[in-house]
Design an enzyme around this catalytic site. Structure first.
Site, PDB file in Angstrom:
ATOM      1  N   CYS A 141      44.105  30.385  35.423  1.00  9.46           N
ATOM      2  CA  CYS A 141      43.160  29.852  34.457  1.00  9.46           C
ATOM      3  C   CYS A 141      43.787  29.913  33.069  1.00  9.46           C
ATOM      4  O   CYS A 141      44.545  30.821  32.761  1.00  9.46           O
ATOM      5  CB  CYS A 141      41.831  30.605  34.419  1.00  9.46           C
ATOM      6  SG  CYS A 141      40.978  30.654  35.979  1.00  9.46           S
ATOM      7  N   ARG A 153      48.182  26.266  34.607  1.00  8.24           N
ATOM      8  CA  ARG A 153      47.620  27.538  35.065  1.00  8.24           C
ATOM      9  C   ARG A 153      46.456  27.352  36.046  1.00  8.24           C
ATOM     10  O   ARG A 153      45.999  28.305  36.659  1.00  8.24           O
ATOM     11  CB  ARG A 153      47.125  28.351  33.862  1.00  8.24           C
ATOM     12  CG  ARG A 153      48.217  28.695  32.877  1.00  8.24           C
ATOM     13  CD  ARG A 153      47.642  29.442  31.696  1.00  8.24           C
ATOM     14  NE  ARG A 153      47.239  30.778  32.078  1.00  8.24           N
ATOM     15  CZ  ARG A 153      48.011  31.844  32.051  1.00  8.24           C
ATOM     16  NH1 ARG A 153      49.252  31.729  31.632  1.00  8.24           N
ATOM     17  NH2 ARG A 153      47.568  33.017  32.407  1.00  8.24           N
ATOM     18  N   TRP A 178      41.378  27.851  37.756  1.00  7.37           N
ATOM     19  CA  TRP A 178      41.901  27.959  39.125  1.00  7.37           C
ATOM     20  C   TRP A 178      40.869  28.799  39.867  1.00  7.37           C
ATOM     21  O   TRP A 178      40.685  29.977  39.566  1.00  7.37           O
ATOM     22  CB  TRP A 178      43.266  28.636  39.116  1.00  7.37           C
ATOM     23  CG  TRP A 178      43.905  28.629  40.480  1.00  7.37           C
ATOM     24  CD1 TRP A 178      44.650  27.619  41.017  1.00  7.37           C
ATOM     25  CD2 TRP A 178      43.852  29.662  41.461  1.00  7.37           C
ATOM     26  NE1 TRP A 178      45.050  27.961  42.290  1.00  7.37           N
ATOM     27  CE2 TRP A 178      44.580  29.214  42.588  1.00  7.37           C
ATOM     28  CE3 TRP A 178      43.261  30.922  41.511  1.00  7.37           C
ATOM     29  CZ2 TRP A 178      44.734  29.974  43.737  1.00  7.37           C
ATOM     30  CZ3 TRP A 178      43.414  31.681  42.660  1.00  7.37           C
ATOM     31  CH2 TRP A 178      44.143  31.203  43.764  1.00  7.37           C
ATOM     32  N   ASN A 212      39.444  34.616  32.267  1.00  6.93           N
ATOM     33  CA  ASN A 212      40.584  34.527  33.180  1.00  6.93           C
ATOM     34  C   ASN A 212      40.727  35.906  33.813  1.00  6.93           C
ATOM     35  O   ASN A 212      40.905  36.888  33.100  1.00  6.93           O
ATOM     36  CB  ASN A 212      41.840  34.157  32.360  1.00  6.93           C
ATOM     37  CG  ASN A 212      43.113  34.229  33.172  1.00  6.93           C
ATOM     38  OD1 ASN A 212      43.076  34.166  34.400  1.00  6.93           O
ATOM     39  ND2 ASN A 212      44.233  34.365  32.488  1.00  6.93           N
ATOM     40  N   GLY A 213      40.613  35.993  35.131  1.00  5.63           N
ATOM     41  CA  GLY A 213      40.719  37.288  35.791  1.00  5.63           C
ATOM     42  C   GLY A 213      39.641  37.405  36.860  1.00  5.63           C
ATOM     43  O   GLY A 213      39.045  36.406  37.269  1.00  5.63           O
ATOM     44  N   GLU A 254      64.274  29.705  49.758  1.00  8.83           N
ATOM     45  CA  GLU A 254      63.799  29.124  48.508  1.00  8.83           C
ATOM     46  C   GLU A 254      63.597  27.614  48.668  1.00  8.83           C
ATOM     47  O   GLU A 254      62.624  27.051  48.176  1.00  8.83           O
ATOM     48  CB  GLU A 254      64.793  29.455  47.377  1.00  8.83           C
ATOM     49  CG  GLU A 254      64.547  28.772  46.057  1.00  8.83           C
ATOM     50  CD  GLU A 254      63.161  29.006  45.470  1.00  8.83           C
ATOM     51  OE1 GLU A 254      62.417  29.882  45.946  1.00  8.83           O
ATOM     52  OE2 GLU A 254      62.808  28.261  44.527  1.00  8.83           O
ATOM     53  N   LYS A 269      60.120  25.479  48.170  1.00  9.44           N
ATOM     54  CA  LYS A 269      60.010  24.345  47.245  1.00  9.44           C
ATOM     55  C   LYS A 269      59.387  23.149  47.949  1.00  9.44           C
ATOM     56  O   LYS A 269      58.479  22.514  47.439  1.00  9.44           O
ATOM     57  CB  LYS A 269      61.418  24.010  46.756  1.00  9.44           C
ATOM     58  CG  LYS A 269      61.589  23.693  45.331  1.00  9.44           C
ATOM     59  CD  LYS A 269      61.470  24.786  44.318  1.00  9.44           C
ATOM     60  CE  LYS A 269      60.461  25.865  44.562  1.00  9.44           C
ATOM     61  NZ  LYS A 269      60.553  27.010  43.739  1.00  9.44           N
ATOM     62  N   GLU A 321      55.573  23.666  48.867  1.00 10.81           N
ATOM     63  CA  GLU A 321      54.578  23.779  47.795  1.00 10.81           C
ATOM     64  C   GLU A 321      54.326  22.469  47.067  1.00 10.81           C
ATOM     65  O   GLU A 321      53.233  22.263  46.560  1.00 10.81           O
ATOM     66  CB  GLU A 321      54.924  24.902  46.811  1.00 10.81           C
ATOM     67  CG  GLU A 321      56.036  24.637  45.842  1.00 10.81           C
ATOM     68  CD  GLU A 321      56.166  25.756  44.801  1.00 10.81           C
ATOM     69  OE1 GLU A 321      57.301  26.104  44.474  1.00 10.81           O
ATOM     70  OE2 GLU A 321      55.140  26.269  44.316  1.00 10.81           O
ATOM     71  N   HIS A 380      66.394  33.334  68.881  1.00 13.94           N
ATOM     72  CA  HIS A 380      65.374  34.352  69.161  1.00 13.94           C
ATOM     73  C   HIS A 380      63.958  33.783  69.059  1.00 13.94           C
ATOM     74  O   HIS A 380      63.006  34.530  68.952  1.00 13.94           O
ATOM     75  CB  HIS A 380      65.559  35.539  68.218  1.00 13.94           C
ATOM     76  CG  HIS A 380      66.908  36.179  68.378  1.00 13.94           C
ATOM     77  ND1 HIS A 380      67.217  36.988  69.429  1.00 13.94           N
ATOM     78  CD2 HIS A 380      68.039  36.059  67.638  1.00 13.94           C
ATOM     79  CE1 HIS A 380      68.480  37.379  69.330  1.00 13.94           C
ATOM     80  NE2 HIS A 380      69.007  36.824  68.243  1.00 13.94           N
ATOM     81  N   LYS A 439      50.518  27.919  38.121  1.00 11.43           N
ATOM     82  CA  LYS A 439      51.855  28.384  37.765  1.00 11.43           C
ATOM     83  C   LYS A 439      51.955  29.899  37.745  1.00 11.43           C
ATOM     84  O   LYS A 439      52.914  30.480  38.222  1.00 11.43           O
ATOM     85  CB  LYS A 439      52.222  27.801  36.400  1.00 11.43           C
ATOM     86  CG  LYS A 439      53.596  28.215  35.883  1.00 11.43           C
ATOM     87  CD  LYS A 439      54.678  27.490  36.625  1.00 11.43           C
ATOM     88  CE  LYS A 439      56.068  27.864  36.166  1.00 11.43           C
ATOM     89  NZ  LYS A 439      57.077  27.463  37.155  1.00 11.43           N
TER      90      LYS A 439
HETATM   91  O1  M6R Z   1      55.968  33.971  37.211  1.00 10.66           O
HETATM   92  P1  M6R Z   1      56.558  34.618  38.425  1.00 10.66           P
HETATM   93  O2  M6R Z   1      58.038  34.407  38.522  1.00 10.66           O
HETATM   94  O3  M6R Z   1      56.205  36.045  38.588  1.00 10.66           O
HETATM   95  O4  M6R Z   1      55.913  33.822  39.629  1.00 10.66           O
HETATM   96  C1  M6R Z   1      56.154  34.195  40.948  1.00 10.66           C
HETATM   97  C2  M6R Z   1      55.659  33.144  41.900  1.00 10.66           C
HETATM   98  O5  M6R Z   1      54.295  32.943  41.740  1.00 10.66           O
HETATM   99  C3  M6R Z   1      56.374  31.801  41.704  1.00 10.66           C
HETATM  100  O6  M6R Z   1      57.755  31.928  41.811  1.00 10.66           O
HETATM  101  C4  M6R Z   1      55.877  30.772  42.727  1.00 10.66           C
HETATM  102  O7  M6R Z   1      56.246  31.152  44.006  1.00 10.66           O
HETATM  103  C5  M6R Z   1      56.415  29.386  42.390  1.00 10.66           C
HETATM  104  N1  M6R Z   1      55.353  28.434  42.367  1.00 10.66           N
HETATM  105  C6  M6R Z   1      57.431  28.903  43.355  1.00 10.66           C
HETATM  106  O8  M6R Z   1      57.943  27.668  42.989  1.00 10.66           O
END
Ligand code: M6R
Length: 608
Positions: free
Chosen positions: A2, A27, A75, A99-100, A483, A487, A490, A506, A603
């Site tokens: 948020c 956010r 969010w 926010n929280g 990674e 990507k 998401e 396995h 984010k």
């Molecule tokens: O701000 P941070 O690096 O702590 O965030 C960690 C994850 O939330 C962040 O890397 C998330 O997995 C990304 N959306 C991946 O692309």
């Protein structure tokens, strides 16, 4: 999650609130809203489901001249993402953005009589709680907020206005970030400083347990226990260009393409290429302290966790007698893990606000272990709470999918490993190849980015039709595969999972069929031939294999190949990761989805 904004000053509040929310939209983008208050105490509340565009349409029908207001982009946590659950929430005379998470909101709700709740949110309960004090007539707005917060369990960054005090905003934080912008005859607030850029360069980062009363020309900060705080005004370093798309259609592509520059910023002044040494000022560990390190714990979530895994593979190659454990913050915070006293913890976070990572940091500190931040967002909570740290300096990363941060986090941690190795007396001949390659890396990334986008765009058209994929690698290419899979899933919503090549037999090999494509990372090196055999096993079962390799001579009849031409060897997986980033980008574009703001995500994950 948020985003919160607020404005009190000489200008019309709606302008800043809307532009600020646009900057914070990363956010959360389930719903948005704004409440402004006129001098006569009339409050106008406008909310809309969905993205800020929808709110803007509503605002166009209801332009207000008011000079005070608050705004929110959501969010969803409690309650579905519709208008009734959108912020600001109103209860009696109180309008609140939050926010929280208020953990004890159900208990508080039961105890509050005389309120009819319109939403399912915990935030509306907090608004009512504040109103229940304010309504008694004996508390100022600030005191009513303080009384309410004393009863609350959970996390919050809040901003509150009321028609009964039309010239002020009250803000408070515990666990969710809040920045106050100090302007000329205006005071602004935002969840992060990017929303303030272009309005003021001066900011106060509120600390947990602090509350502030803001007017156009005054900022009074105090603790919840009423002790006055003399807040430090800091300079905002970000500039406008850094938070704009700069000619690219999407932030994601801009941030991928920025990596030569952003990595160069991470390295600036930290590597001596002549005598092959690394110097990091921020961790503030003496040579003797570095020498004593026997264990390294690396903590992060999502991409930051993958960066930690990859860095761990490298650090153990050149640092003797050290164990490295890379952990997922959301798990580690609840593990009863014993941490030996000769450990150091690396706390990795782009935003510096991730709730689980922050919780781990606090737990680890309680055990008396030294914590070092590998953080991007300057002034963020993690950056302020660690014992020392290294900023990665990649500039704002706005697209929800993290790209440039990964590259720089990995290399920053490798550099930290190198400082340990140097202190432990590891011979220069062992460390030199790493340092030489680190110095070359920005240029090598730049070279890959000259041709890879066109190549990857071409193949993405073919693979956009698949709903499933498997990412494969081993050794340093394994975290790279993890990674890459993150990507893809998401942003494109394609089911993507990563496996170490050696694990295929396995279980995962059973998945291979026409619904899947397999992305195989094949860096030249000691495990190259073994990986080739694994690729053959997939092909023998009808797999649709895409190979990413730096072997110019690669000639297996796989479905597609992306060749990387480079003079480096050790950090080839970092170059291969660029291909994954581009593939995720182009497949998503092909599918027509919102690549910068994927569904259900935000984010910065500031709630547990
Ligand atoms: O701000 P941070 O690096 O702590 O965030 C960690 C994850 O939330 C962040 O890397 C998330 O997995 C990304 N959306 C991946 O692309």
């Amino acid at each position: 999650m948020c985003g919160i904004v607020g404005y009190v000053g000489k200008n019309k509040a709606q302008g800043f609130l809307l532009s600020g929310l646009r900057r914070l939209e990363y956010r959360g983008y389930d719903s948005a809203g704004i409440a402004t208050v006129a001098n006569d105490g009339t409050v106008t509340l406008i909310r809309a489901k969905g993205k800020i565009d929808n709110l803007e349409e509503r605002l166009a029908e209801n332009r207000r001249q008011d000079n005070v207001g608050i705004g929110h982009t959501r969010w969803a946590t409690h309650g579905e993402p519709d208008e009734k659950n959108a912020h600001p929430h109103r209860a009696g005379d109180i309008y609140l953005v939050h926010n929280g998470i208020i953990e004890n909101y159900k208990e508080l709700k039961k105890a509050l009589s005389g309120y009819e709740f319109a939403s399912e949110t915990d935030s509306e309960v907090l608004a009512a709680l504040i109103d229940s004090f304010y309504g008694q007539g004996k508390y100022s707005l600030t005191d009513a907020v303080v009384q309410a917060l004393k009863l609350v369990r959970g996390t919050y960054g809040i901003a509150v206005i009321s028609g009964r005090s039309p010239e002020e905003i009250v803000v408070a934080r515990s666990g969710s970030p809040l920045v106050i912008g100090v302007g000329h005859d205006e005071t602004l607030i935002a969840s992060d400083a990017s929303a303030l850029v272009g309005h003021t360069k001066r900011a106060i980062y509120l600390n947990d347990g602090e509350v502030a009363k803001l007017t156009s020309n005054s900022i009074e900060v105090r603790t919840l226990n009423s002790e006055p705080v003399s807040a430090k005004v800091e300079e905002i370093e970000t500039n406008l260009a850094a938070i704009q798309k700069g000619g690219y259609e999407h932030f994601l592509l801009k941030e991928i393409m920025e990596q030569p520059k952003s990595l160069a910023e991470t390295l600036r002044g930290r590597v001596n290429s002549k005598n092959h040494t690394v110097h990091l000022g921020g961790p503030e560990l003496s040579e003797a302290e570095l020498r004593k390190i026997k264990h390294l714990i690396i903590v992060g979530c999502g991409t930051a966790y993958h960066a930690g895994l990859l860095a761990g593979y490298y650090i153990e190659q050149f640092t003797p007698e050290i164990t490295i454990e890379t952990v997922i913050a959301s798990e580690y915070r609840y593990r009863a893990a014993y941490i030996p006293k000769d450990s150091v913890a690396l706390i990795v976070s782009q935003s510096g606000e991730t709730a689980d990572t922050l919780a781990c940091l606090r737990e680890i500190k309680k055990q008396g272990i030294k914590t070092i931040g590998i953080v991007n967002a300057i002034g963020s909570t993690i950056a302020r709470e660690v014992d020392g740290g290294t900023y990665v300096h990649v500039g704002p990363e706005i697209s929800v999918a993290s790209t440039k941060a990964f590259t720089s986090q990995t290399i920053a941690m490798v550099m930290f490993g190198l400082t340990i190795a140097q202190a432990k007396g590891v011979k220069n001949v062992i460390l030199k190849p790493y340092i030489d390659e680190i110095v070359k890396l920005p240029e090598e990334i730049s070279r890959v980015l000259e041709t890879a986008p066109q190549e990857v765009e071409k193949i993405s058209k073919k693979y956009a039709k698949y709903e499933h994929s498997i990412y494969l690698g081993r050794d340093t290419a394994y975290p790279t595969a993890m990674e890459g899979a993150l990507k893809l899933k998401e942003v494109s919503y394609v089911d993507a999972n990563a496996y170490a090549f050696g694990e295929l037999k396995h279980g995962p090999l059973a998945l291979v069929d026409d619904r899947f494509f397999e992305l195989a990372f094949l860096p030249k090196g000691p495990l190259y031939d073994k990986s080739i055999s694994n690729v053959q096993e997939v092909m023998a079962r009808g797999g649709h294999v895409v190979v990413v390799t730096n072997d110019d001579a690669f000639d297996m009849p796989v479905e597609s190949v992306v060749k990387i031409t480079t003079s480096i060897e050790l950090f080839v997986p970092i170059l291969m990761n660029l291909v994954s980033q581009l593939l995720a980008y182009y497949i998503t574009i092909e599918k027509g989805y919102d690549v910068d703001q994927p569904r259900n995500l935000a984010k910065s994950v500031t709630v547990e």
